[in-house]
Design an enzyme around this catalytic site. Structure first.
Site, short mmCIF file in Angstrom:
data_model
loop_
_atom_site.label_atom_id
_atom_site.label_comp_id
_atom_site.label_asym_id
_atom_site.label_seq_id
_atom_site.Cartn_x
_atom_site.Cartn_y
_atom_site.Cartn_z
N ASP A 106 -1.53 5.76 -94.66
CA ASP A 106 -1.55 4.38 -95.16
C ASP A 106 -0.40 3.57 -94.54
OD1 ASP A 106 -3.47 5.54 -96.92
OD2 ASP A 106 -1.89 5.97 -98.37
N GLU A 141 -11.20 -0.02 -100.30
CA GLU A 141 -9.77 0.03 -100.56
C GLU A 141 -9.00 -0.32 -99.28
OE1 GLU A 141 -8.97 4.08 -101.74
OE2 GLU A 141 -8.81 4.78 -99.67
#
Length: 338
Positions: free
Chosen positions: A36, A212
């Site tokens: 991420d 997401e």
């Protein structure tokens, strides 16, 4: 010997050229076991890096004058998992932003012994976020008290927005939709959020029904909002929403979803599960995509327990019609950009 002198002069001129004219190449993976990833290019000329660590127990930052130098830059831990309460379990997907002369980190935090993950905000005061004084601004209060994560922020026409992933109570069979709201301040939304994307397409619903990891890049009068979908194994991939700068962004109809994923696993380059990207600007001024991927397809057990999501960078190209061309995840090694 003229060719030696010419080569020397060329090398000297290359060193003297402004960075906007110098070619930039990167070696992938840039940073191992960092998922991420988020890279912020600041006005001080430095690049700042943060990402999820495999232990899910802290927020780390790196600082370097170039993107490649982030690979060997030391890490500073600016926040650690707590013993109890909010922040005592998962620490996921931090993002670093500079807003109104202060630093902000958006991060998802869990609670020990519970499946209770919510978006949270930290505020830092100081020129350098690695040495800044950090205080907790708390949880982001949204429409509902449900699973939420991956908050990010962007500005369009003077309005700052927050975009994040959250489970809608009326869609409990799905894991998360993409929510959008204007901000009253960096930790408080203004008004009622709206869902701009839900995992309704087949490629968004493999393993888990997920939208997401949103991130925004603006170019050519349009807002391009990327996101990630499906489980975090080789099915993980990126989708794209597009809106016009002049549109009412709080109207879901303003956002057009690409019906196919725009960035997927690639057997030829041996990169699997690419996603949860961010955007930054290269030393030569070109647009870069930062993302994670693994170098193998098969995973034993829960993919979240596999630590080898590696931070990668590659150039984002643009098509003649003004839309982004994501290409394929590049192979390991030195990537030469055109």
């Amino acid at each position: 010997m003229w060719f030696i002198r010419t080569a020397a002069i060329t090398a000297l001129l290359t060193c003297l050229l402004p960075s906007s004219l110098a070619a930039v190449n990167y070696t992938n993976p840039l940073i191992k076991q960092r998922a991420d990833p988020h890279i912020h290019k600041h006005t001080d000329g430095f690049y700042y890096f943060t990402a999820t660590v495999p232990e899910f127990d802290k927020i780390i930052l790196r600082r370097a004058p170039t993107i490649q130098a982030l690979a060997s830059a030391p890490e500073t831990t600016i926040w650690r998992r707590k013993a109890s309460g909010v922040g005592s379990n998962q620490v996921w997907a931090p993002e670093l932003h500079y807003i109104d002369n202060k630093w902000y980190i958006y991060v998802a935090l869990g609670v020990s012994g519970q499946w209770r993950i919510r978006a949270f905000v930290l505020e830092g005061t100081g020129d350098n976020p690695l040495t800044a004084t950090w205080v907790e601004k708390g949880l982001i209060k949204t429409n509902w008290d449900t699973f939420s994560l991956d908050a990010s922020t962007f500005v369009v026409n003077g309005t700052r927005y927050l975009v994040w992933a959250q489970q809608e109570p009326s869609r409990s069979d799905e894991n998360s939709s993409l929510m959008l709201a204007p901000l009253a301040n960096p930790w408080t939304i203004r008004g009622t959020a709206v869902a701009v994307s839900r995992p309704t397409l087949a490629w968004e619903r493999i393993g888990y029904k997920v939208n997401e990891g949103p991130s925004v890049i603006q170019k050519n009068g349009k807002i391009f909002l990327t996101y990630s979908a499906s489980a975090t194994d080789y099915n993980y991939c990126m989708g794209l929403l597009t809106a016009k700068v002049g549109d009412d962004l709080m109207k879901p109809a303003s956002w057009v979803k690409s019906q196919s994923p725009v960035f997927v696993s690639n057997d030829q380059t041996k990169q699997f599960g690419p996603g949860h990207n961010s955007f930054t600007t290269a030393e030569d001024g070109s647009d870069l995509m930062v993302y994670h991927a693994r170098q193998y397809k098969d995973i034993k057990g829960d993919p979240l327990n596999d630590p080898n999501r590696q931070t990668r960078v590659q150039k984002l190209y643009w098509k003649a019609d003004g839309t982004p061309d994501f290409g394929v995840p590049v192979a390991d090694g030195i990537t030469v950009f055109n």
